[in-house]
Design a protein around this motif. Structure first.
Motif, PDB file in Angstrom:
ATOM      1  N   THR A  89       0.833  -1.204   0.000  1.00  0.00           N
ATOM      2  CA  THR A  89       0.000   0.000   0.000  1.00  0.00           C
ATOM      3  C   THR A  89       0.865   1.251   0.000  1.00  0.00           C
ATOM      4  O   THR A  89       0.624   2.187  -0.779  1.00  0.00           O
ATOM      5  N   LEU A  90       1.872   1.299   0.862  1.00  0.00           N
ATOM      6  CA  LEU A  90       2.724   2.483   0.959  1.00  0.00           C
ATOM      7  C   LEU A  90       3.607   2.641  -0.271  1.00  0.00           C
ATOM      8  O   LEU A  90       3.874   3.766  -0.715  1.00  0.00           O
ATOM      9  N   ALA A  91       4.059   1.526  -0.843  1.00  0.00           N
ATOM     10  CA  ALA A  91       5.001   1.592  -1.972  1.00  0.00           C
ATOM     11  C   ALA A  91       4.364   2.172  -3.224  1.00  0.00           C
ATOM     12  O   ALA A  91       5.074   2.713  -4.086  1.00  0.00           O
ATOM     13  N   THR A  92       3.037   2.079  -3.348  1.00  0.00           N
ATOM     14  CA  THR A  92       2.414   2.643  -4.552  1.00  0.00           C
ATOM     15  C   THR A  92       2.664   4.148  -4.645  1.00  0.00           C
ATOM     16  O   THR A  92       2.803   4.692  -5.742  1.00  0.00           O
ATOM     17  N   ASP A  93       2.743   4.830  -3.496  1.00  0.00           N
ATOM     18  CA  ASP A  93       3.005   6.275  -3.517  1.00  0.00           C
ATOM     19  C   ASP A  93       4.426   6.594  -3.955  1.00  0.00           C
ATOM     20  O   ASP A  93       4.725   7.738  -4.304  1.00  0.00           O
TER      21      ASP A  93
ATOM     22  N   PRO B  53      16.755   3.947  -6.670  1.00  0.00           N
ATOM     23  CA  PRO B  53      17.021   5.245  -6.043  1.00  0.00           C
ATOM     24  C   PRO B  53      16.125   6.331  -6.619  1.00  0.00           C
ATOM     25  O   PRO B  53      15.811   6.340  -7.812  1.00  0.00           O
ATOM     26  N   GLY B  54      15.705   7.251  -5.746  1.00  0.00           N
ATOM     27  CA  GLY B  54      14.843   8.349  -6.149  1.00  0.00           C
ATOM     28  C   GLY B  54      13.387   8.126  -5.797  1.00  0.00           C
ATOM     29  O   GLY B  54      12.617   9.082  -5.675  1.00  0.00           O
ATOM     30  N   THR B  55      12.982   6.864  -5.612  1.00  0.00           N
ATOM     31  CA  THR B  55      11.576   6.593  -5.311  1.00  0.00           C
ATOM     32  C   THR B  55      11.219   6.963  -3.874  1.00  0.00           C
ATOM     33  O   THR B  55      10.047   7.203  -3.581  1.00  0.00           O
ATOM     34  N   ALA B  56      12.195   7.039  -2.990  1.00  0.00           N
ATOM     35  CA  ALA B  56      11.889   7.440  -1.617  1.00  0.00           C
ATOM     36  C   ALA B  56      11.389   8.880  -1.576  1.00  0.00           C
ATOM     37  O   ALA B  56      10.484   9.202  -0.801  1.00  0.00           O
ATOM     38  N   TYR B  57      11.961   9.741  -2.430  1.00  0.00           N
ATOM     39  CA  TYR B  57      11.489  11.128  -2.445  1.00  0.00           C
ATOM     40  C   TYR B  57      10.073  11.216  -3.004  1.00  0.00           C
ATOM     41  O   TYR B  57       9.262  12.006  -2.522  1.00  0.00           O
ATOM     42  N   VAL B  58       9.774  10.419  -4.038  1.00  0.00           N
ATOM     43  CA  VAL B  58       8.415  10.428  -4.581  1.00  0.00           C
ATOM     44  C   VAL B  58       7.438   9.962  -3.504  1.00  0.00           C
ATOM     45  O   VAL B  58       6.352  10.526  -3.349  1.00  0.00           O
ATOM     46  N   LEU B  59       7.837   8.947  -2.715  1.00  0.00           N
ATOM     47  CA  LEU B  59       7.031   8.505  -1.577  1.00  0.00           C
ATOM     48  C   LEU B  59       6.818   9.651  -0.597  1.00  0.00           C
ATOM     49  O   LEU B  59       5.688   9.943  -0.172  1.00  0.00           O
ATOM     50  N   PHE B  60       7.879  10.336  -0.255  1.00  0.00           N
ATOM     51  CA  PHE B  60       7.818  11.447   0.693  1.00  0.00           C
ATOM     52  C   PHE B  60       7.010  12.611   0.113  1.00  0.00           C
ATOM     53  O   PHE B  60       6.213  13.245   0.814  1.00  0.00           O
TER      54      PHE B  60
END
Length: 525
Positions: free
Chosen positions: A197-201, A213-220
Motif C-alpha cells: 500500500t505504501l510503496a504505490t506512492d 534510487p529516487g523513489t523514496a522522495y516520490v514517496l515522501f
C-alpha cells in the motif's frame, strides 16, 4: 497588443503566476492552447452527465497560503476530506484501511502485524522530521549552484542550520532524498500488505520500481501537504480538480487578467537576447517584456524557441532532462459502486471514499515494472482507484458514479507497435479484470470509459513523454538542479523569459508553488 507579462499555458501554476503579477499591478495576458483553462488540473464532462478529473485527481499539496491570498474559497474552491485515506482489500477476504486516526490505523495494521502497528506512528514521525527540513524549500527560489554568489550562500544558511539540528536524523533525510523506497519500507515493516500500500506512492508518475534510487522522495512527496489544516490528509476538490483552476481563473479575471483559450503559442519572440513577446498559431502577435512559460522545457526551448538563440551548454543540459513515463489514466462512468468481497456493499461507504489499492505486495510492483522496462505494458498492472462521487454528488447523475484509475506501468515507448485504440483497450481490460477479482460484478457496471495512455497525456496536455511532473523527480532534477543547474531560479538565458510550471522547482503535483515562486522573481525585475 502590449502587456507587462504574458503567461504561456493556463495550468494551475500559470494561473497562480498571473494572479500574483496582476495583484502587483501588472497587465497580464494568459494564453491557453486548449478550449478550457486548467492544464492537467481540469474537470471535463467526457460522458454526458459525468464529470471527470481528467488527469490530476486528488489534492493536498496546493499551498494554503495561495488559497488564502487569492481568496479562492470566495470563488468556489472547496476541499472534501477523504476518510479513510486508503482501502486495500486482499483476495483472502481481509482488508487494510488507513487514514482514520492513530488508534484506527493501529487496529487495522495489527490485523496483519502487531509489530508494524507499533512501528507505523514512529515511521510517520520520521517523515514529519524530514518534512520540517524540506518543506520550507518549496516556496523559495533555489540557489545558483553553477555560479553561486553571496546571496546564494546566504539562502542556504538556514537550511544548513536546520540540517545540523537533526543530528543523527540527518541520515534519514538524506536517504529519503536520494534513496530507494523499498529498503526503507522493508526496514520499518514486515507486512506485505502494508508495504504494498505504501510503496504505490513511491512510483506515482515515475518510471521506476520501489527498489530504485529516487523513489523514496516520490514517496515522501506524496505525504507532504494538508487539507483544511490537517497535515498529510488528501482530499477531493468539490466539482472535480477543475474546481481549483476555475476558481483561480475567476480570481485572475477579477484582478484584470486577460485569459484567452484556444490560443496556442507558436513561438516566443526574442530581440537582442531579450524576450519581446509571443506569436500564436493563428498569427496573433502580443508584446511584453516578461514572458513566463508554464510548459515543460522541451516545449519551451525546443519548440517555442530556436535553440540557436540559447547557449550550447544550456541546450545540452535541456537535452539531458529525463521525461520517461509509464503512467496511464482511466476515467469510467459506472452504474454503481463496486461491492468488494472483503467489505461488500454498493452504497457509498468508507471502502469507496479514499484510494483503493489493488496491490498485494512490493514484489507485485517490482514484477509489473519488469515488464515495462522491456517496453511492454505490465501483464499485472498496479491499479489504484478513486470514486470521488461517493463524497461529491455533483459529479454524476443520481445513483451513478465516476471512477478514476491511475495505473502503472504503461511505457511511453512500446517494444512492439504503438499506443493505438486496440492496445489501450487490451490494457484497460486487464486493469478492469484486476478490479473484478476484488469486486465481482464490477465490469458489468461500466457504462463508458476513457483511456489516456502516456501518448494521449502528451498530446492532450503538452506533457513531453506523458510525464505528469514535466520531468523526472529524481535527485539530479530537483531543487537547485531543476530544470538544470544554474537556472533553478525561474530565469532562463533569455532576459525576461521565465519558467513558472512544474518543470521548475519544486516540481510536479498540484502545488501552485512553482507559479507563486516564479511571480515573486518576476516582480523583482
Amino acid at each position: 497588443m502590449k502587456y507587462d507579462a504574458i503567461i504561456i499555458g493556463a495550468g494551475h501554476n500559470g494561473l497562480v503566476t498571473a494572479c500574483y503579477l496582476a495583484k502587483a499591478g501588472r497587465k497580464v495576458l494568459v494564453l491557453e492552447r486548449r478550449y478550457i483553462v486548467g492544464g492537467a488540473c481540469v474537470t471535463e464532462e467526457t460522458v454526458p452527465g459525468f464529470k471527470f478529473s481528467t488527469a490530476a485527481y486528488v489534492n493536498s499539496l496546493f499551498r494554503p497560503e495561495i488559497a488564502r491570498d487569492l481568496r479562492l474559497a470566495d470563488y468556489g474552491f472547496a476541499l472534501i476530506e477523504r476518510s479513510p485515506a486508503s482501502f486495500s482489500p486482499t483476495l483472502d477476504g481481509r482488508y487494510l484501511m488507513l487514514g482514520r486516526g492513530v488508534e484506527n490505523d493501529a487496529r487495522e495494521i495489527s490485523k496483519f502485524s502487531e509489530k508494524d502497528a507499533r512501528a507505523f506512528p514512529l515511521y510517520e514521525e520520521m517523515l514529519e522530521r524530514v518534512a520540517a527540513l524540506i518543506e520550507p524549500t518549496l516556496t523559495m527560489a533555489p540557489p545558483n549552484v553553477a555560479k553561486p554568489g553571496l546571496g546564494d550562500l546566504l539562502k542556504m544558511a538556514p537550511l544548513g542550520r536546520k540540517a545540523a539540528k537533526m543530528g543523527p536524523g540527518l541520515g534519514e533525510a538524506v536517504e529519503i532524498l536520494t534513496g530507494a523506497a523499498r529498503p526503507i519500507l522493508d526496514r520499518w515493516f514486515e507486512s506485505e500488505q502494508l508495504k504494498g500500500t505504501l510503496a504505490t506512492d513511491a512510483i506515482i508518475g515515475s518510471f521506476a520500481a520501489p527498489s530504485m534510487p529516487g523513489t523514496a522522495y516520490v514517496l515522501f512527496h506524496h505525504v507532504m501537504g494538508e487539507t483544511n489544516g490537517k497535515r498529510g490528509v488528501w482530499a477531493y476538490v468539490k466539482g472535480g480538480m477543475g474546481g481549483l483552476t476555475q476558481a483561480l481563473a475567476r480570481a485572475a479575471r477579477d484582478l484584470g487578467v486577460d485569459i484567452r483559450t484556444e490560443a496556442e503559442v507558436a513561438s516566443i519572440r526574442v530581440r537582442d537576447g531579450a524576450v519581446s513577446g509571443v506569436v500564436t498559431r493563428s498569427g496573433d502577435e502580443f508584446e511584453a517584456r516578461h514572458v513566463a512559460s508554464n510548459a515543460d522545457c522541451n516545449v519551451t526551448f525546443k519548440r517555442l524557441l530556436d535553440p540557436a538563440q540559447l547557449p550550447p551548454d544550456f541546450v545540452a543540459a535541456i537535452e539531458r532532462i529525463d521525461y520517461s513515463s509509464a503512467s496511464l489514466k482511466i476515467n469510467a462512468a459506472v452504474s454503481s459502486l463496486p461491492s468488494f468481497t472483503a467489505l461488500p456493499g454498493t452504497e457509498p461507504g468508507p471502502q469507496h471514499h479514499g484510494t483503493v489499492h489493488l496491490c498485494p505486495s512490493a514484489d507485485f510492483i517490482e514484477r509489473a515494472y519488469d515488464d515495462a522496462k522491456y517496453g511492454e505494458p505490465s501483464n499485472e498492472p498496479v491499479v489504484e482507484c478513486q470514486f470521488p462521487s461517493s463524497l461529491d454528488a455533483t459529479l454524476a447523475p443520481p445513483g451513478r458514479h465516476v471512477m478514476s484509475m491511475f495505473v502503472q506501468y504503461a511505457p511511453y515507448d512500446l517494444k512492439d507497435g504503438e499506443w493505438n485504440d486496440a492496445v489501450k483497450d487490451a490494457f484497460a481490460d486487464r486493469c478492469f479484470d484486476i478490479v473484478e477479482r476484488y469486486a465481482p460484478g464490477f465490469k458489468s457496471s461500466v457504462i463508458a470509459r476513457q483511456v489516456l495512455s502516456p501518448v494521449d497525456l502528451e498530446r492532450t496536455f503538452n506533457l513531453t513523454g506523458g510525464n505528469i511532473f514535466q520531468g523526472s523527480m529524481a535527485l539530479h532534477q530537483l531543487f537547485a538542479f531543476r530544470p538544470v543547474p544554474g537556472y533553478a531560479g525561474y530565469r532562463t538565458p533569455i532576459k525576461g523569459l521565465y519558467m513558472c510550471g512544474a518543470a521548475a522547482h519544486p516540481g510536479g503535483g498540484v502545488m501552485g508553488a512553482c507559479g507563486w515562486n516564479a511571480a515573486r522573481e518576476m516582480l523583482r525585475n
